[in-house]
Design an enzyme around this catalytic site. Structure first.
Site, mmCIF file in Angstrom:
data_model
loop_
_atom_site.group_PDB
_atom_site.id
_atom_site.type_symbol
_atom_site.label_atom_id
_atom_site.label_comp_id
_atom_site.label_asym_id
_atom_site.label_seq_id
_atom_site.Cartn_x
_atom_site.Cartn_y
_atom_site.Cartn_z
ATOM 1 N N ALA A 1 0.847 -1.197 0.000
ATOM 2 C CA ALA A 1 0.000 0.000 0.000
ATOM 3 C C ALA A 1 0.881 1.246 0.000
ATOM 4 C CB ALA A 1 -0.907 -0.014 1.228
ATOM 5 N N SER B 1 -9.545 -9.495 3.499
ATOM 6 C CA SER B 1 -9.103 -10.006 4.801
ATOM 7 C C SER B 1 -9.022 -11.516 4.779
ATOM 8 C CB SER B 1 -10.046 -9.572 5.915
ATOM 9 O OG SER B 1 -9.626 -10.172 7.142
ATOM 10 N N LYS C 1 -12.987 -2.254 5.283
ATOM 11 C CA LYS C 1 -11.862 -3.130 5.676
ATOM 12 C C LYS C 1 -11.114 -2.523 6.860
ATOM 13 C CE LYS C 1 -8.612 -6.202 5.885
ATOM 14 N NZ LYS C 1 -7.268 -5.853 5.746
ATOM 15 N N HIS D 1 -13.104 -3.110 9.923
ATOM 16 C CA HIS D 1 -12.937 -4.536 10.241
ATOM 17 C C HIS D 1 -11.680 -4.707 11.091
ATOM 18 C CE1 HIS D 1 -10.632 -8.200 9.405
ATOM 19 N NE2 HIS D 1 -11.768 -8.848 9.281
ATOM 20 N N GLU E 1 -11.125 -5.903 14.925
ATOM 21 C CA GLU E 1 -10.164 -6.992 15.196
ATOM 22 C C GLU E 1 -9.247 -6.622 16.378
ATOM 23 O OE1 GLU E 1 -8.095 -8.390 11.570
ATOM 24 O OE2 GLU E 1 -6.249 -8.286 12.733
#
Ligand code: NBP
Length: 477
Positions: A75, A127, A181, A184, A188
């Site tokens: 990224a 993921s 994401k 998410h 987590e």
């Protein structure tokens, strides 16, 4: 060209995803900046129908039009560089998908840039790590909806499935997929922090690592059934070959992080969404790694030694289970609320039920609870997960246990930033009246910031430094 999909980036994620596409019957073009990785993948997997290319031009030419290209590169600047190398060879209508862990504002910027050139750009959160990429990840694609019709069926086929349903769906426009994401990952962080706190509390009543492994395995058969609880049991059962101690006891207690949790909290702050339990989980990792701070505080501060005294150990263990479930629900509620608000703010038109639905398999936070959460969101237009009948009932049933755990831990000096913050959120959002009236009074006192009243319309100011009469303010600061 004849390849149906192209993958750029043959590191761990890209090569496994390419193998996944090929195993599902898609002729897959592969490319990597340096050819060595491509060559290695071609050699190691003669069984896969790959078309390997040494140049970008060759790679792009090997694809059927409109092209579908998924990038699995680092990224940041590497992603921009990869897009720039592709652009000269693309045709109008081609679709470029970024499957990396990209920060969503970058996706918004790239989508706009690509749309201006006549290309379709999809930011797709993925993921599940290496195994997910190979066997079926959870996929969160965002971008122009029309282009999803062309790539959706392929992505859905390689994604994880839950009860036959793909863990991939169109999330929303531009950065929506990468945003979801990101959240998410924030959830987590919270899930893992709560698990750590639960284990600490089991230890505090004398439970050994091996016993705790059995307890987590048992919890995994009920409401807490999830991937992270399952692997907690595995981690706890691991014995260190060198010392013969439980591995957990010899792992250095400073947690690493790569940024997605921090982004989640920053975005919550930007949007003014209370997500303190997720934030505490990010801060807990930061605290764990703040060696100098911990050393200085250890030398200076006293308090109870972290031993929890209980009459009924089994009952306390059950209380911890209830606290863990409750805190977990709060983290999901905070994360999903953040998604809902961001969807409105950025005009993404996000279906929160769908987000929970595609997290049921493939991804790290996959959990039985997500099936219930997605059903609850699908059934009604929820402002918060906490108002869903079965969730509210569950939290109510677990409430006394949760409070007992927070109280016991606090008395004993066991740090539980996640459990305590989640419980405070529960009490804060259900309170009829918050302490913010005091904040407003103080702000008006020192800064003439004005306040509103509960009994009439308008904005008011008290003349604190003078006769203390109240006047209606014309211009609210
Ligand atoms: P890495 O994140 O380690 O990236 C390596 C790839 O990026 C190689 O193909 C490399 O090419 C390429 N690359 C780099 Br570095 N700089 C480049 C540049 N300037 N131009 C073109 N290519 C460049 O790979 P990964 O661990 O497989 O992850 C891929 C993506 O998936 C990342 O965005 C990651 O965050 C995301 N992700 C990872 C996981 C996971 O569990 N690991 C899970 C979900 C998502 P080279 O070989 O020529 O150097």
């Amino acid at each position: 060209g004849t390849a149906q999909i192209g993958v750029v980036g043959m590191a761990v994620m890209g090569s496994n995803l390419a193998r996944n596409f090929a195993s599902k019957g898609f002729k897959t073009a592969i490319f990597n900046r340096s050819y060595a990785k491509t060559a290695a993948v071609l050699e190691a997997h003669p069984e896969a129908e790959f078309v390997g290319s040494e140049s970008v031009e060759e790679f792009v030419d090997s694809l059927e039009k409109p092209r579908r290209i998924i990038m699995m590169v680092k990224a940041g600047p590497a992603t921009d560089a990869t897009i720039e190398t592709l652009i000269p060879f693309l045709d109008q209508g081609d679709i470029v998908i970024d499957g990396g862990n990209t920060y969503f504002p970058d996706t918004r910027r790239r989508e706009k840039m690509m749309a201006e050139k006549g290309f379709n750009f999809i930011g797709c959160g993925i993921s599940g790590g290496e195994e997910g990429a190979l066997k079926g990840p959870s996929m969160m694609p965002g971008g122009p909806k029309e282009s999803y019709a062309h790539v959706g069926p392929i992505l859905e086929k390689v994604s994880a499935h839950y009860d036959g349903e793909p863990c991939c769906t169109w999330i929303g426009t531009d950065g929506a997929g990468h945003f979801v994401k990101m959240v998410h990952n924030g959830i987590e962080y919270a899930d893992m922090q709560f698990i750590g706190e639960a284990y600490d509390l089991l230890k505090a009543v004398g439970v050994s690592a091996a016993e705790a492994a059995d307890i987590f395995a048992q919890w995994n058969t009920g409401d807490l059934d999830s991937y992270l609880i399952e692997i907690t049991s595995e981690v706890l059962r691991q014995v260190d070959a060198e010392t013969g101690k439980p591995l957990i006891d010899v792992i250095h207690d400073a947690a690493g992080m790569k940024g997605t949790g921090t982004w989640t909290v920053q975005e919550a702050l930007n949007l003014g969404v209370p997500a303190a339990a997720i934030a505490e989980s990010v801060f807990a990792r930061a605290a764990s790694s703040a060696a100098d701070l911990r050393k200085a505080a250890q030398g200076a501060l006293s308090g109870p030694d972290g031993t929890v005294q209980v009459d009924d150990k089994e009952a306390f263990i059950e209380d911890v289970r209830q606290a863990l479930w409750s805190a977990k629900v709060i983290a999901y509620a905070q994360g999903l609320h953040l998604i809902k608000v961001a969807g409105q703010e950025y005009g993404w038109d996000i279906d929160v039920a769908a987000c929970a639905r595609i997290w049921r398999a493939g991804c790290i936070i996959r959990a039985k609870l997500l099936d219930r959460i997605s059903n609850e969101y699908a059934a009604g237009n929820l402002e918060t997960l906490l108002e869903a009948p079965s969730i509210a009932q569950g939290l109510s049933d677990a409430n006394t246990s949760w409070r007992r755990v927070v109280a016991k831990a606090t008395e004993a000096g066991v740090p539980i930033p996640g459990f305590a913050s989640a419980l405070s959120y529960y009490d804060l959002v259900r309170a009829e009246r918050t302490n913010a009236a005091m904040t407003q009074g103080l702000r008006d006192f020192f800064g003439s910031h004005t306040y509103r009243r509960i009994d009439k319309e308008g904005t008011f100011h008290t003349n604190w430094s003078g006769d203390r009469t109240e006047s209606e303010a014309v211009d609210a600061h």
